[in-house]
Scaffold this motif. Structure first.
Motif, PDB file in Angstrom:
ATOM      1  N   VAL A   1      35.457  38.832  41.604  1.00  0.00           N
ATOM      2  CA  VAL A   1      35.544  37.708  42.176  1.00  0.00           C
ATOM      3  C   VAL A   1      36.481  37.910  43.421  1.00  0.00           C
ATOM      4  CG1 VAL A   1      36.228  35.759  42.784  1.00  0.00           C
ATOM      5  CG2 VAL A   1      35.967  36.258  39.829  1.00  0.00           C
ATOM      6  N   ILE A   2      35.418  37.737  44.866  1.00  0.00           N
ATOM      7  CA  ILE A   2      36.040  37.988  46.424  1.00  0.00           C
ATOM      8  C   ILE A   2      36.442  37.128  46.892  1.00  0.00           C
ATOM      9  CG2 ILE A   2      34.835  38.948  48.294  1.00  0.00           C
ATOM     10  CD1 ILE A   2      33.371  40.840  46.061  1.00  0.00           C
ATOM     11  N   PHE A   3      37.641  36.353  47.548  1.00  0.00           N
ATOM     12  CA  PHE A   3      37.657  35.250  47.470  1.00  0.00           C
ATOM     13  C   PHE A   3      37.737  35.226  49.041  1.00  0.00           C
ATOM     14  CE2 PHE A   3      40.152  35.011  43.633  1.00  0.00           C
ATOM     15  CZ  PHE A   3      39.860  33.714  43.131  1.00  0.00           C
ATOM     16  N   CYS A   4      37.871  34.328  50.137  1.00  0.00           N
ATOM     17  CA  CYS A   4      37.646  34.161  51.232  1.00  0.00           C
ATOM     18  C   CYS A   4      37.749  33.022  51.664  1.00  0.00           C
ATOM     19  CB  CYS A   4      36.099  34.098  51.927  1.00  0.00           C
ATOM     20  SG  CYS A   4      34.945  35.709  51.950  1.00  0.00           S
TER      21      CYS A   4
ATOM     22  N   ILE B   1      38.531  40.700  44.459  1.00  0.00           N
ATOM     23  CA  ILE B   1      39.549  41.138  45.814  1.00  0.00           C
ATOM     24  C   ILE B   1      39.418  40.071  46.883  1.00  0.00           C
ATOM     25  CG2 ILE B   1      37.762  42.239  47.560  1.00  0.00           C
ATOM     26  CD1 ILE B   1      37.402  43.723  45.819  1.00  0.00           C
ATOM     27  N   ASN B   2      40.787  40.495  48.220  1.00  0.00           N
ATOM     28  CA  ASN B   2      41.068  39.268  48.433  1.00  0.00           C
ATOM     29  C   ASN B   2      40.707  39.624  50.317  1.00  0.00           C
ATOM     30  OD1 ASN B   2      43.055  37.605  47.696  1.00  0.00           O
ATOM     31  ND2 ASN B   2      43.661  39.599  46.500  1.00  0.00           N
ATOM     32  N   TYR B   3      39.635  39.438  50.561  1.00  0.00           N
ATOM     33  CA  TYR B   3      38.189  39.383  51.705  1.00  0.00           C
ATOM     34  C   TYR B   3      39.492  38.742  52.946  1.00  0.00           C
ATOM     35  CZ  TYR B   3      35.411  39.871  54.989  1.00  0.00           C
ATOM     36  OH  TYR B   3      34.272  40.545  55.870  1.00  0.00           O
TER      37      TYR B   3
ATOM     38  N   ARG C   1      45.340  33.523  42.395  1.00  0.00           N
ATOM     39  CA  ARG C   1      43.295  34.217  42.906  1.00  0.00           C
ATOM     40  C   ARG C   1      44.099  36.017  41.686  1.00  0.00           C
ATOM     41  NH1 ARG C   1      42.753  35.037  48.861  1.00  0.00           N
ATOM     42  NH2 ARG C   1      41.685  33.327  49.430  1.00  0.00           N
ATOM     43  N   SER C   2      44.864  36.166  42.148  1.00  0.00           N
ATOM     44  CA  SER C   2      44.920  37.831  40.940  1.00  0.00           C
ATOM     45  C   SER C   2      45.250  37.496  39.400  1.00  0.00           C
ATOM     46  CB  SER C   2      46.661  38.368  41.630  1.00  0.00           C
ATOM     47  OG  SER C   2      47.474  37.671  41.025  1.00  0.00           O
TER      48      SER C   2
END
Ligand code: ADP
Ligand code: MG
Length: 379
Positions: free
Chosen positions: A246-249, A315-317, A329-330
């Protein structure tokens, strides 16, 4: 005798647990289930994401509800539609040997009349987002005046999302004589306020930071120039060909943009954010769950509480505004005893934030160099 038996759960739930393949209760389950089964009490339970809170309230709830009676006996409030659906599905799994029990999900973006019909057919448990539940009450499509249990799930997140007033209004339609169970990953002061205002002598259960959620996740950051964020993301993806992530924006727009670029560049990706229709969101979630998509690019709100197994990387974009959001998130990775990596793509001006996150998660980050040369398999 397995450990679930010792908690006092009945045979139909134990059978369902066996089918689901749970071998032993998690710490929060071990601490909450016996109390919730035995006592009519309010409870505040704090445990990190991924520690099994759904079953911690779900098992006792299923056991305490009278499946013969059709009226609504329990209300579960949860922050997002995805989470509502997920909890409802879990409850259906837990109660598969109790077929007269009907949990119903109530959330925005789907037909309210259809949901009202399901409730009319008899829903002992309603799982709702606060917004849609308020709507239902206003239109007199539901009666929660006789509920015995109210669960506030992911309370910190509901309050983050600005549901304080909705929650207050909803609770005013419930009887005084009921038990309220509040579950949360963190305890900001808004949650403490709700607990104080709506609960009577709650039993407090806290699961320490040694729980499975925290210790299985390693945290890394990659320092880049802000304009190189996307290039950095691609390198991370290239270096991990089996990534399931999961990629966070931070915004819907960035979420959409990053997903589109990834797709253009030949990656297996999709966007999940609040501007998609419910139907689109369900489809995206289904493709992700079934591994047709490797990289889900999402906003915090859309990804809230999503429980997909075996996510290898978060992934914290971009870093979130609120430090506590990082915990959520994590917590998408490293679930149920597995290991995972939470990566942050960070620019120099954000380095300070890494320090405050370290204080919150009580773990330190590894500073890593972006993979290059032989680490990369795609050009
Ligand atoms: P939380 O609400 O604390 O974030 P969930 O209730 O969503 O966590 O559970 C996280 C994951 O762990 C789910 O996939 C769930 O099926 C799994 N799980 C829960 N309890 C157990 C258990 N006792 N044994 C194995 N897996 C479990
Ligand atoms: Mg949860």
């Amino acid at each position: 005798m397995n450990k679930f038996q010792e908690l006092g759960l009945n045979s139909s739930i134990l059978k369902a647990i066996e089918d689901m393949g749970f071998k032993s209760p998690s710490e929060v389950q071990e601490k909450t289930i016996p109390i919730l089964l035995d006592e009519d009490t309010d409870m505040v339970a704090l445990a990190q994401t991924g520690t099994g809170k759904t079953a911690a309230f779900g098992f006792p709830l299923i056991q305490k509800i009278d499946p013969k009676s059709k009226h609504t006996q329990a209300l579960i409030l949860s922050p997002t539609r995805e989470l509502c659906l997920q909890i409802t599905n879990e409850l259906k799994n837990y109660s598969k040997y109790e077929p007269s029990l009907h949990p119903v999900a109530v959330y925005g973006g789907a037909s309210i009349t259809e949901q009202a019909k399901q409730i009319e057919r008899g829903a002992q448990i309603i799982v709702a987002t606060p917004g849609r539940m308020q709507d239902m009450i206003r239109r007199k499509l539901t009666d929660i005046s006789k509920i015995e249990y109210c669960v506030l799930d992911e309370a910190d997140e509901m309050l983050n999302m600005g549901f304080y007033e909705d929650i207050t209004a909803i609770l005013s339609h419930t009887p005084k004589e009921k038990n309220t169970w509040l579950f949360s990953a963190t305890m900001p002061k808004e949650v403490a306020t709700i607990a104080k205002k709506f609960m009577r002598n709650p039993v407090e259960v806290t699961v320490g930071s040694k729980n499975m959620g925290a210790t299985n996740v390693s945290h890394e950051f990659y320092l880049v120039n802000a304009r190189d964020r996307y290039a950095a993301l691609k390198r991370l993806a290239d270096a991990n060909p089996d990534i399931f992530s999961v990629i966070f924006c931070r915004t819907k727009r960035d979420t959409q943009k990053v997903a589109e670029r990834l797709i253009e560049d030949g990656y297996s990706a999709a966007a999940l954010h609040g501007d998609l229709s419910q139907n689109q969101r369900d489809l995206v979630m289904k493709s992700f769950r079934t591994r047709q998509i490797q990289m889900l690019v999402a906003t915090d709100v859309a990804a809230r509480g999503i429980d997909v197994d075996d996510i290898t990387h978060v992934i914290n974009y971009q870093l979130p505004d609120e430090v506590e959001t990082y915990t959520h998130r994590s917590g998408r990775t490293g679930r149920a005893g597995k290991t995972g990596t939470s990566m942050v793509i960070v620019s120099k001006s954000e380095l300070r934030k890494i320090k405050s996150i370290e204080r919150i998660i009580k773990q330190s980050f590894d500073e890593k160099q972006l993979p290059d040369g032989k680490d990369i398999c795609r050009v």
